[in-house]
Design a protein around this motif. Structure first.
Motif, PDB file in Angstrom:
ATOM      1  N   GLU A 198       1.958   6.975  -6.595  1.00 38.65           N
ATOM      2  CA  GLU A 198       0.988   8.054  -6.835  1.00 38.65           C
ATOM      3  C   GLU A 198       1.675   9.412  -6.751  1.00 38.65           C
ATOM      4  O   GLU A 198       1.448  10.292  -7.587  1.00 38.65           O
ATOM      5  CB  GLU A 198      -0.142   7.965  -5.814  1.00 38.65           C
ATOM      6  N   ASP A 199       2.534   9.588  -5.738  1.00 35.24           N
ATOM      7  CA  ASP A 199       3.266  10.843  -5.599  1.00 35.24           C
ATOM      8  C   ASP A 199       4.170  11.093  -6.798  1.00 35.24           C
ATOM      9  O   ASP A 199       4.305  12.223  -7.276  1.00 35.24           O
ATOM     10  CB  ASP A 199       4.120  10.810  -4.326  1.00 35.24           C
ATOM     11  N   GLU A 200       4.779  10.016  -7.296  1.00 37.67           N
ATOM     12  CA  GLU A 200       5.755  10.152  -8.375  1.00 37.67           C
ATOM     13  C   GLU A 200       5.108  10.366  -9.732  1.00 37.67           C
ATOM     14  O   GLU A 200       5.559  11.213 -10.522  1.00 37.67           O
ATOM     15  CB  GLU A 200       6.640   8.905  -8.422  1.00 37.67           C
ATOM     16  N   ILE A 205      -0.649  13.253   3.258  1.00 42.83           N
ATOM     17  CA  ILE A 205       0.716  13.682   3.547  1.00 42.83           C
ATOM     18  C   ILE A 205       0.941  15.058   2.922  1.00 42.83           C
ATOM     19  O   ILE A 205       0.519  15.305   1.790  1.00 42.83           O
ATOM     20  CB  ILE A 205       1.718  12.657   2.980  1.00 42.83           C
ATOM     21  N   PRO A 206       1.608  15.980   3.640  1.00 33.72           N
ATOM     22  CA  PRO A 206       1.796  17.346   3.111  1.00 33.72           C
ATOM     23  C   PRO A 206       2.398  17.375   1.713  1.00 33.72           C
ATOM     24  O   PRO A 206       1.898  18.100   0.839  1.00 33.72           O
ATOM     25  CB  PRO A 206       2.736  17.986   4.145  1.00 33.72           C
ATOM     26  N   ASN A 207       3.454  16.624   1.468  1.00 37.11           N
ATOM     27  CA  ASN A 207       4.090  16.644   0.144  1.00 37.11           C
ATOM     28  C   ASN A 207       3.160  16.131  -0.941  1.00 37.11           C
ATOM     29  O   ASN A 207       3.186  16.608  -2.077  1.00 37.11           O
ATOM     30  CB  ASN A 207       5.384  15.828   0.162  1.00 37.11           C
ATOM     31  N   THR A 208       2.340  15.127  -0.596  1.00 42.11           N
ATOM     32  CA  THR A 208       1.381  14.592  -1.563  1.00 42.11           C
ATOM     33  C   THR A 208       0.365  15.655  -1.957  1.00 42.11           C
ATOM     34  O   THR A 208       0.043  15.829  -3.137  1.00 42.11           O
ATOM     35  CB  THR A 208       0.654  13.371  -0.975  1.00 42.11           C
ATOM     36  N   TYR A 209      -0.134  16.379  -0.966  1.00 42.26           N
ATOM     37  CA  TYR A 209      -1.108  17.434  -1.230  1.00 42.26           C
ATOM     38  C   TYR A 209      -0.509  18.523  -2.116  1.00 42.26           C
ATOM     39  O   TYR A 209      -1.100  18.935  -3.122  1.00 42.26           O
ATOM     40  CB  TYR A 209      -1.580  18.023   0.102  1.00 42.26           C
ATOM     41  N   ILE A 210       0.692  18.965  -1.773  1.00 38.06           N
ATOM     42  CA  ILE A 210       1.356  20.013  -2.550  1.00 38.06           C
ATOM     43  C   ILE A 210       1.604  19.549  -3.979  1.00 38.06           C
ATOM     44  O   ILE A 210       1.380  20.287  -4.947  1.00 38.06           O
ATOM     45  CB  ILE A 210       2.683  20.414  -1.861  1.00 38.06           C
ATOM     46  N   THR A 211       2.042  18.289  -4.130  1.00 41.06           N
ATOM     47  CA  THR A 211       2.303  17.743  -5.467  1.00 41.06           C
ATOM     48  C   THR A 211       1.030  17.666  -6.292  1.00 41.06           C
ATOM     49  O   THR A 211       1.012  18.025  -7.475  1.00 41.06           O
ATOM     50  CB  THR A 211       2.932  16.336  -5.351  1.00 41.06           C
ATOM     51  N   GLU A 221       0.834  -1.201   0.000  1.00 40.54           N
ATOM     52  CA  GLU A 221       0.000   0.000   0.000  1.00 40.54           C
ATOM     53  C   GLU A 221       0.870   1.253   0.000  1.00 40.54           C
ATOM     54  O   GLU A 221       0.600   2.213  -0.734  1.00 40.54           O
ATOM     55  CB  GLU A 221      -0.911   0.001   1.224  1.00 40.54           C
ATOM     56  N   GLU A 222       1.921   1.250   0.813  1.00 37.04           N
ATOM     57  CA  GLU A 222       2.826   2.391   0.878  1.00 37.04           C
ATOM     58  C   GLU A 222       3.535   2.597  -0.456  1.00 37.04           C
ATOM     59  O   GLU A 222       3.712   3.740  -0.914  1.00 37.04           O
ATOM     60  CB  GLU A 222       3.846   2.188   1.993  1.00 37.04           C
TER      61      GLU A 222
END
Length: 342
Positions: free
Chosen positions: A22-24, A286-292, A15-16
């Motif tokens: 997804e982030d990438e 996650i903050p970075n996910t939201y920003i991305t 899952e992680e």
């Protein structure tokens, strides 16, 4: 090694990995995520049945994520950009297996059954939706007022369609031509059927901005998209795709992007920008996910000739974003559906 052979810890690691992908890459493999959650649910259920009560909260959490994916993303599993009614039906049926009292899943199955002219099945689903909505008031997936009204109209129309078909078949029977049978006066009922259908068509979509919300037909939405007003942003959640249009330029959005843009337009301001917590429906973002994700949305809009309208501001120690009000807008979506972040 299949998912069935994995341990719960190994499934959590998968899952992680999917979240990192997804982030990438900017899109999610929800088909794989659903399979992972199903297997996690199966394993945790076994532990609960073995009286391991410590994992009950984990089971409830996985169940919420699984149902969320089945309801909100099942329709998009083949592609991030195009809906599939048959796939949506299968996923909604699965959602009901995990949550038998889910009003929204039953309602959407009723709508899809009605769309495919399966009126007997539609009656069952709409009845279940209304009963579940009435007796499970705290359910996460309650029906809104428009859906409650529509469910009653659909139920009435299903019964009228069945009565009409039955009456027509009865008149085709050999004995009907030789025996005197009761003459059914169905004309008033047929007029009710036509009136109900007309209402459902004329109120099939919401059209809203930051001032008002009205209902309209699908045809009216498509006319607006084909002849958009100047310097006005349109976001249209159509039956197949989600598009945003501005001065003749058009961009196709994923469901997440459409939901996010709609939330910014309707619910954010410079005084109260939207942070990641506004999008934490069943899981912490996650903050970075939201920003991305916001960066990808803004970049897509700009690449398709749509001017920047989403600005950044620090808010409560979080990165926030807000619609700057530079252009008017309309958001259009089916009244039978809920935009996720409203």
């Amino acid at each position: 090694m299949s998912l069935r052979d994995k341990t719960i810890v190994e499934l959590e690691e998968i899952e992680e990995e999917l979240n990192e992908q997804e982030d990438e890459h900017g899109y999610s493999n929800f088909s794989m995520k659903i399979d992972v959650y199903k297997e996690m649910y199966r394993k945790l259920s076994l532990l609960v049945r073995q009286h391991n009560e410590d994992v009950q909260s984990s089971l409830d959490y996985v169940k919420r994520k699984l149902i969320y994916c089945l309801i909100h993303y099942g329709t998009y599993l083949k592609t991030e950009y195009q809906k599939d009614d048959y796939l949506a039906t299968r996923c909604l049926e699965e959602a009901l297996k995990y949550d038998k009292t889910n009003p929204l899943a039953a309602y959407r199955l009723g709508f899809l059954s009605y769309k495919f002219n399966d009126y007997t099945k539609a009656i069952q689903y709409f009845r279940n939706a209304l009963e579940n909505d009435q007796y499970h008031k705290q359910h996460l997936y309650q029906l809104n007022e428009q859906q409650q009204l529509n469910a009653h109209l659909y139920l009435t129309n299903c019964a009228l369609h069945i009565a009409k078909e039955t009456y027509e078949k009865m008149n085709e029977l050999p004995l009907a031509k030789t025996q005197e049978i009761p003459k059914q006066e169905l004309s008033p009922l047929f007029r009710s059927l036509i009136d109900n259908e007309k209402y459902l068509l004329e109120h099939a979509f919401y059209k809203l901005n930051n001032v008002e919300r009205t209902t309209c037909s699908k045809a009216e939405c498509e006319r607006l998209i084909s002849r958009p007003p100047h310097d006005t942003l349109l976001v249209y959640f159509g039956d197949r795709t989600i598009v945003t249009v501005f001065n003749g330029e058009e961009a196709t959005l994923t469901q997440d992007q459409g939901n996010m843009l709609s939330y910014f337009l309707l619910n954010s301001s410079e005084a109260v920008p939207a942070t990641r917590h506004d999008f934490s429906v069943v899981d912490t973002v996650i903050p970075n996910t939201y920003i991305t994700n916001v960066s990808r949305l803004r970049r897509k809009l700009i690449q398709h000739g749509i001017p920047s309208m989403i600005q950044t501001k620090r808010y409560q120690n979080e990165t926030g974003y807000y619609y700057d009000g530079s252009y008017p807008f309309y958001i259009m979506y089916r009244s039978d559906e809920e935009i996720e972040y409203r």
